[in-house]
Design a protein around this motif. Structure first.
Motif, mmCIF file in Angstrom:
data_model
loop_
_atom_site.group_PDB
_atom_site.id
_atom_site.type_symbol
_atom_site.label_atom_id
_atom_site.label_comp_id
_atom_site.label_asym_id
_atom_site.label_seq_id
_atom_site.Cartn_x
_atom_site.Cartn_y
_atom_site.Cartn_z
ATOM 1 N N GLY A 1 -22.496 8.944 26.691
ATOM 2 C CA GLY A 1 -21.811 9.801 25.729
ATOM 3 C C GLY A 1 -22.435 9.789 24.355
ATOM 4 N N GLY A 2 -23.542 9.032 24.184
ATOM 5 C CA GLY A 2 -24.217 8.959 22.893
ATOM 6 C C GLY A 2 -24.961 10.249 22.575
ATOM 7 N N GLY B 1 -26.352 9.315 16.458
ATOM 8 C CA GLY B 1 -27.506 9.027 17.288
ATOM 9 C C GLY B 1 -27.051 8.559 18.659
ATOM 10 N N PRO B 2 -27.960 8.053 19.461
ATOM 11 C CA PRO B 2 -27.635 7.661 20.835
ATOM 12 C C PRO B 2 -26.555 6.586 20.960
ATOM 13 C CG PRO B 2 -30.000 7.877 20.576
ATOM 14 C CD PRO B 2 -29.418 8.001 19.213
ATOM 15 N N ASP B 3 -26.320 5.815 19.882
ATOM 16 C CA ASP B 3 -25.278 4.783 19.927
ATOM 17 C C ASP B 3 -23.921 5.301 19.462
ATOM 18 O OD1 ASP B 3 -27.174 3.012 20.800
ATOM 19 O OD2 ASP B 3 -27.481 2.064 18.857
ATOM 20 N N HIS B 4 -23.849 6.567 19.066
ATOM 21 C CA HIS B 4 -22.613 7.141 18.539
ATOM 22 C C HIS B 4 -22.206 8.331 19.392
ATOM 23 C CE1 HIS B 4 -25.021 5.723 14.932
ATOM 24 N NE2 HIS B 4 -24.072 4.824 15.064
ATOM 25 N N THR B 5 -20.930 8.432 19.682
ATOM 26 C CA THR B 5 -20.419 9.543 20.478
ATOM 27 C C THR B 5 -19.753 10.580 19.584
ATOM 28 O OG1 THR B 5 -18.222 8.588 20.790
ATOM 29 C CG2 THR B 5 -19.942 7.905 22.348
ATOM 30 N N PRO B 6 -19.585 11.799 20.074
ATOM 31 C CA PRO B 6 -18.872 12.804 19.272
ATOM 32 C C PRO B 6 -17.481 12.342 18.854
ATOM 33 C CG PRO B 6 -20.040 13.874 21.066
ATOM 34 C CD PRO B 6 -20.170 12.394 21.299
ATOM 35 N N ALA B 7 -16.761 11.660 19.732
ATOM 36 C CA ALA B 7 -15.410 11.210 19.385
ATOM 37 C C ALA B 7 -15.458 10.216 18.230
ATOM 38 C CB ALA B 7 -14.736 10.575 20.600
ATOM 39 N N GLU B 8 -16.448 9.329 18.222
ATOM 40 C CA GLU B 8 -16.572 8.345 17.139
ATOM 41 C C GLU B 8 -17.022 8.992 15.841
ATOM 42 O OE1 GLU B 8 -17.940 4.721 20.177
ATOM 43 O OE2 GLU B 8 -19.427 5.928 19.103
ATOM 44 N N ALA B 9 -17.826 10.058 15.972
ATOM 45 C CA ALA B 9 -18.423 10.694 14.799
ATOM 46 C C ALA B 9 -17.591 11.840 14.245
ATOM 47 C CB ALA B 9 -19.818 11.206 15.155
ATOM 48 N N GLY B 10 -16.397 12.070 14.807
ATOM 49 C CA GLY B 10 -15.575 13.176 14.338
ATOM 50 C C GLY B 10 -16.069 14.529 14.800
ATOM 51 N N LEU B 11 -16.799 14.553 15.917
ATOM 52 C CA LEU B 11 -17.375 15.788 16.428
ATOM 53 C C LEU B 11 -16.839 16.151 17.807
ATOM 54 C CD1 LEU B 11 -21.087 15.133 15.355
ATOM 55 C CD2 LEU B 11 -19.497 16.756 14.299
ATOM 56 N N ASN C 1 -13.725 23.937 32.292
ATOM 57 C CA ASN C 1 -14.162 23.368 33.566
ATOM 58 C C ASN C 1 -15.672 23.598 33.751
ATOM 59 O OD1 ASN C 1 -14.021 22.106 36.042
ATOM 60 N ND2 ASN C 1 -13.526 24.014 37.135
ATOM 61 N N ILE C 2 -16.436 23.055 32.807
ATOM 62 C CA ILE C 2 -17.895 23.177 32.850
ATOM 63 C C ILE C 2 -18.468 21.764 32.736
ATOM 64 C CG2 ILE C 2 -19.947 24.192 31.794
ATOM 65 C CD1 ILE C 2 -18.082 26.264 30.445
ATOM 66 N N ASP C 3 -19.145 21.310 33.741
ATOM 67 C CA ASP C 3 -19.703 19.960 33.703
ATOM 68 C C ASP C 3 -20.900 19.921 32.760
ATOM 69 O OD1 ASP C 3 -19.867 17.288 34.255
ATOM 70 O OD2 ASP C 3 -20.836 17.520 36.214
ATOM 71 N N PHE C 4 -21.126 18.785 32.149
ATOM 72 C CA PHE C 4 -22.301 18.605 31.300
ATOM 73 C C PHE C 4 -22.670 17.130 31.265
ATOM 74 C CE2 PHE C 4 -18.591 18.376 28.510
ATOM 75 C CZ PHE C 4 -18.833 17.270 27.702
ATOM 76 N N LYS C 5 -23.910 16.868 30.946
ATOM 77 C CA LYS C 5 -24.405 15.498 30.896
ATOM 78 C C LYS C 5 -23.630 14.724 29.832
ATOM 79 C CE LYS C 5 -28.701 12.799 30.551
ATOM 80 N NZ LYS C 5 -28.570 12.149 31.871
ATOM 81 N N GLY C 6 -23.070 13.581 30.223
ATOM 82 C CA GLY C 6 -22.284 12.763 29.313
ATOM 83 C C GLY C 6 -20.796 13.051 29.356
ATOM 84 N N ARG C 7 -20.371 14.033 30.162
ATOM 85 C CA ARG C 7 -18.954 14.421 30.168
ATOM 86 C C ARG C 7 -18.049 13.267 30.599
ATOM 87 N NH1 ARG C 7 -15.834 19.883 31.092
ATOM 88 N NH2 ARG C 7 -13.736 19.014 31.244
ATOM 89 N N LYS C 8 -18.438 12.538 31.635
ATOM 90 C CA LYS C 8 -17.569 11.459 32.126
ATOM 91 C C LYS C 8 -17.312 10.428 31.030
ATOM 92 C CE LYS C 8 -18.556 11.692 37.103
ATOM 93 N NZ LYS C 8 -19.338 12.943 37.065
ATOM 94 N N ALA C 9 -18.347 10.077 30.289
ATOM 95 C CA ALA C 9 -18.178 9.106 29.201
ATOM 96 C C ALA C 9 -17.302 9.684 28.100
ATOM 97 C CB ALA C 9 -19.539 8.691 28.640
ATOM 98 N N GLU D 1 -14.931 11.933 28.467
ATOM 99 C CA GLU D 1 -13.558 11.959 28.948
ATOM 100 C C GLU D 1 -12.928 10.571 28.888
ATOM 101 O OE1 GLU D 1 -13.642 15.678 32.117
ATOM 102 O OE2 GLU D 1 -14.231 13.673 32.803
ATOM 103 N N ALA D 2 -13.725 9.550 29.194
ATOM 104 C CA ALA D 2 -13.202 8.181 29.134
ATOM 105 C C ALA D 2 -12.799 7.821 27.711
ATOM 106 C CB ALA D 2 -14.249 7.205 29.661
ATOM 107 N N GLN D 3 -13.595 8.223 26.729
ATOM 108 C CA GLN D 3 -13.230 7.945 25.337
ATOM 109 C C GLN D 3 -12.015 8.759 24.917
ATOM 110 O OE1 GLN D 3 -16.449 8.236 22.491
ATOM 111 N NE2 GLN D 3 -16.791 6.043 22.680
ATOM 112 N N ARG D 4 -11.939 9.985 25.388
ATOM 113 C CA ARG D 4 -10.761 10.802 25.072
ATOM 114 C C ARG D 4 -9.491 10.119 25.590
ATOM 115 N NH1 ARG D 4 -10.339 15.857 28.718
ATOM 116 N NH2 ARG D 4 -9.926 14.102 30.132
ATOM 117 N N ASP D 5 -9.592 9.548 26.776
ATOM 118 C CA ASP D 5 -8.418 8.944 27.403
ATOM 119 C C ASP D 5 -8.122 7.542 26.888
ATOM 120 O OD1 ASP D 5 -8.302 11.269 28.879
ATOM 121 O OD2 ASP D 5 -9.301 10.403 30.639
ATOM 122 N N ASN D 6 -9.171 6.799 26.542
ATOM 123 C CA ASN D 6 -8.998 5.377 26.202
ATOM 124 C C ASN D 6 -9.133 5.068 24.719
ATOM 125 O OD1 ASN D 6 -8.756 4.842 28.994
ATOM 126 N ND2 ASN D 6 -10.987 4.723 29.206
ATOM 127 N N GLY D 7 -9.644 6.003 23.942
ATOM 128 C CA GLY D 7 -9.802 5.764 22.511
ATOM 129 C C GLY D 7 -11.146 5.161 22.161
#
Length: 813
Positions: free
Chosen positions: A528-529, A684-694, A703-711, A713-719
């Protein structure tokens, strides 16, 4: 001796410390079918004559972490292998002999604190207690890092080699690799003088030979060998085995204890490149002739610091070639030109300090397909077109070597090898007072000197000579309009029947938009980075135009091309040099643009986040309604041959509206006020959109898959456990990044970027607030914050919303 192999999972070429460390770590990861090949004997290239100092602190947290890993490894390696390493954690001293150097040292101490390292500031008397042989008459202060140390380069390499063998790797000396065998651009194996080894992956750790050998398979590794000398003395009274290493940057020198004597070397301002016509055949376990005349300047500086050198016996003046790079950072990673071909080289005389961590990182990169953490400052993909020319590389590397111990000024620019890449407007803007900076060879206006002022940076750790001028440019951008030459943007075209499908997989945001749509998006790794941060424009059903930062041309092109799914019919082409870019920004931008085009550019007809082809002065201009400065504006992308014509038309039309030329320093100050993120700093690669406010820039609701989606979604669900926040401080506080963030008195992170907001009249920084637990914006806002700036704590205010929004229109994403 084991039987020579016919196949291996991976082949490491080069038996210096980095090659042996890589083999060691690959074997530790379970890759026991690893072979290391050394053309002569282990350490016989440049490792055997390295000085062996091991320092840790760098200006980047992850590179500091990498060097810290080396220390952790060296602490246990001898016990693990039974092979002596010569490692001792005797600490490291760094002196400051003027007030500006003392400011630099204090800022380094804050950086150390940010990254979790202990660095103590000492008085001259306290420093003398640790290093009693020196004269401290001119010393203002010193920094001491107790976890630094020194090692015997050959011993520590042989210990790594033994550890690699113990873990299952095989090492063959006196085995020269003659060729990398490729088939249709795919590695098939390596040919040696002993026989062929079939393999899929090759890791080249060939020291100063790396550039020439990599070039045989089309891989560019920008390094050149330079002469580097140090002196070894006989025993000196008062030199004890626990004497710390000593760096005296104002005298360009370093010292370490060796068998009761001293090793003293330095980085002269006029270094001597070596092997201009190529490295001689058979060069191994070989030193160059000592050059006493050239080293005399270093000796004179050293005598003032260590008077005992005047009477000390000299065992040897060692002159050995070392690999240096154009920016002083080493080179790691998978080559963008050839899949499964990895490089670890160009260590700028700190290969022993970096060896443990670099081998670990390379091994993980090979085994897992990505590095253990973001290593952008040393990533091979940071280079580009100028670095293919060895003469240019050598010219810039000579400058970088000479700056090894000079002051690391904020905003410092290199001066050699310039100008190299020029916008068509270069001479025009130079005539208007542009003070240029350089990135990836491109000349870019940083600021514009008024009449009577020389367009030249005067460096300091305080406000620099351009500070007020940039403030005027900034004011024009907020109140009237400014014109930026951003021709250096990297620009790609993605074209083919599967363009939409390919980009939909690679991009986190939804690019399945109508022709003319502009989409800001990240591209994510599987964790997800954020690997890329760029803008896409749909030009046609089967074509996208992609715009990214100047310095990310190689990196982003490689990331996109490598991640196009197999079997898709699509091509990626770099069109950077075909198009100039003029960015017209500010509340008066529409008024100016209306005077030079017949196109309807009203807000109703030309909305934010769209692109249109419009005519200006006979030129077809691809106008992108987008901003990185938080104002109404357009990026105007046009064929280079029209650049001066369109620029002149805009300048003439803008005169009555207060249009002003402005540079990249203004872009930076305006984007800080708006809170836009910068890749390589804030994200950068160590930061995700959720962490960066993006997180808003991801298509998670579709319903469109993309590289990094699973990670994602996990952050969306777990914080998340870290969140990017903005900080403001008093205008007299100079923020440049890496200042420590304290929340309720506890260290929680550091600033990823810093600068000044002229509209707000405040210093601004951004950084991640970190926690061991899941946090949210309320947690961030609830704290009381301070920043540590050059070891002093100052109050600051935390922000989660943009600091600035223009009155005439709220900029929408």
């Amino acid at each position: 001796m084991s039987t020579f192999p016919t196949s291996a999972k991976a082949v490491v070429i080069g038996g210096g410390i980095v090659g042996c460390s890589t083999a060691y770590h690959l074997a530790k990861l379970g890759w026991t079918d690893v072979v290391l090949l050394e053309r002569q004997k282990l350490t016989s290239g440049t490792t055997f004559h390295a000085a062996g100092l091991v320092g840790q602190l760098r200006s980047n947290a992850n590179i500091t972490q990498l060097l810290g890993y080396s220390v952790d490894l060296y602490n246990t390696l001898e016990k693990e292998t039974g092979q002596a390493t010569g490692w001792k954690m005797n600490g490291g001293l760094r002196l400051a002999c003027n007030e500006e150097r003392w400011t630099e040292v204090k800022r380094q101490a804050t950086t150390a604190h940010s990254f979790g390292l202990e660095m103590q500031l000492l008085t001259p008397t306290e420093a003398l207690d640790l290093w009693p042989l020196m004269n401290v008459d001119d010393v203002v202060g010193a920094a001491y890092m107790p976890t630094d140390g020194q090692a015997n380069p050959s011993d520590i390499t042989l210990s790594l080699a033994k550890g690699a063998r113990m873990a299952g790797a095989r090492i063959f000396e006196d085995t020269k690799v003659t060729k990398i065998e490729l088939e249709d651009g795919v590695i098939k194996g390596v040919m040696t003088e002993t026989g062929f080894i079939e393999c899929e992956k090759v890791i080249l750790c060939g020291g100063q030979w790396t550039r020439d050998f990599a070039a045989t398979v089309g891989v560019n590794v920008p390094l050149v060998p330079m002469e580097h000398q140090y002196m070894v003395t006989e025993q000196i009274d008062g030199v004890t085995s626990d004497l710390p290493t000593l760096r005296d940057p104002d005298r360009l020198t370093y010292y370490k204890e060796e068998v009761g004597g001293l090793v003293m070397g330095g980085y002269e301002p006029n270094p001597i490149p070596w092997a201009l016509k190529g490295i001689p055949k058979g060069f191994h376990y070989t030193l160059l002739d000592s050059n006493f005349d050239h080293f005399e300047q270093i000796v004179e500086l050293a005598l003032g610091r260590v008077p005992a050198l005047q009477t000390a016996g000299i065992k040897q003046l060692v002159n050995g070639p070392e690999s240096f790079t154009p920016d002083g950072n080493f080179i790691l990673g998978e080559a963008p030109e050839l899949k499964n071909f990895y490089v670890g080289a160009g260590f700028n005389a700190y290969g022993i300090a970096a060896g443990g961590g670099a081998g670990m990182a390379l091994a993980e990169w090979v085994a897992k397909g990505e590095p253990p953490f973001d290593l952008w400052p040393v990533d091979i993909r940071r280079f580009g077109r100028p670095h293919f020319d060895t003469d240019w590389v050598r010219t810039r590397t000579v400058e970088a070597y000479g700056k090894h111990y000079t002051m690391a000024w904020p905003f410092e620019e290199h001066s050699s090898g310039r100008p190299c890449r020029k916008s068509p407007l270069y001479e025009t803007l130079k005539g208007k007072g542009a003070c240029f900076g350089e990135k990836l060879g491109w000349e870019r206006p940083n600021w514009f000197a008024p009449a009577g002022m020389e367009p030249k940076d005067v460096y300091s750790f305080g406000r620099q000579n351009w500070f007020d001028i940039v403030g005027e440019e900034h004011k024009a951008g907020r109140e009237a309009a400014v014109l930026f030459d951003q021709t250096s943007f990297a620009k790609f075209v993605l074209k083919g029947p599967d363009a939409e499908a390919a980009l939909s997989w690679i991009a986190a945001n939804d690019v399945q938009k109508p022709v003319g749509s502009l989409v800001y998006t990240q591209m994510l790794n599987d964790r997800g980075g954020i690997e890329c941060d760029l803008t896409t424009v749909r030009m046609a059903r089967d074509e996208y135009y992609i715009v990214t930062g100047t310095g990310f041309a190689t990196h982003d092109f490689e990331w996109i091309s490598r991640n196009i799914p197999d079997g898709m019919n699509v091509q990626l082409v770099d069109v950077t040099s075909a198009y100039a870019v003029l960015s017209l920004m500010g509340p008066k931008a529409r008024d100016i643009l209306e005077k030079v085009t017949n196109a309807d550019i009203s807000n109703e007809e030309f909305k934010f986040g769209t692109a249109k082809t419009i005519g200006i002065a006979g030129c077809p201009v691809n106008a992108l309604r987008v901003t990185y400065v938080g104002e109404l504006g357009w990026e105007l992308h046009l064929p280079v041959e029209y650049a001066t014509t369109v620029y002149t038309a805009l300048a003439e039309a803008g005169a009555e509206f207060g249009l002003r030329d402005a540079g990249y320093r203004t872009i930076e100050s305006m984007r800080l006020e708006k809170g836009y993120r910068a890749w390589g700093a804030d994200i950068g690669p160590d930061h995700t959109p959720a962490e960066a406010g993006l997180a808003w820039a991801m298509k998670l609701k579709k319903n469109i898959d993309f590289k990094g989606r699973k990670a994602a979604e996990a952050q969306r669900d777990n914080g998340v456990k870290k969140i990017l926040a903005g900080f403001t401080a008093a205008p007299d506080i100079v923020l440049s990044g890496r200042e420590t963030i304290y929340r309720n008195g506890k260290r929680v992170g550091w600033l990823s970027s810093g600068g000044f907001g002229y509209t707000l009249n405040k210093s601004i920084g951004y950084g991640y607030v970190r926690s061991d637990e899941v946090i949210d914006a309320n947690y961030v806002m609830d704290g009381d914050y301070e920043l540590e700036v050059a070891t002093e704590r100052v109050p600051c205010t935390v922000h989660m919303a943009p600091l600035y929004d223009p009155k005439m229109e709220r900029v929408k994403a």
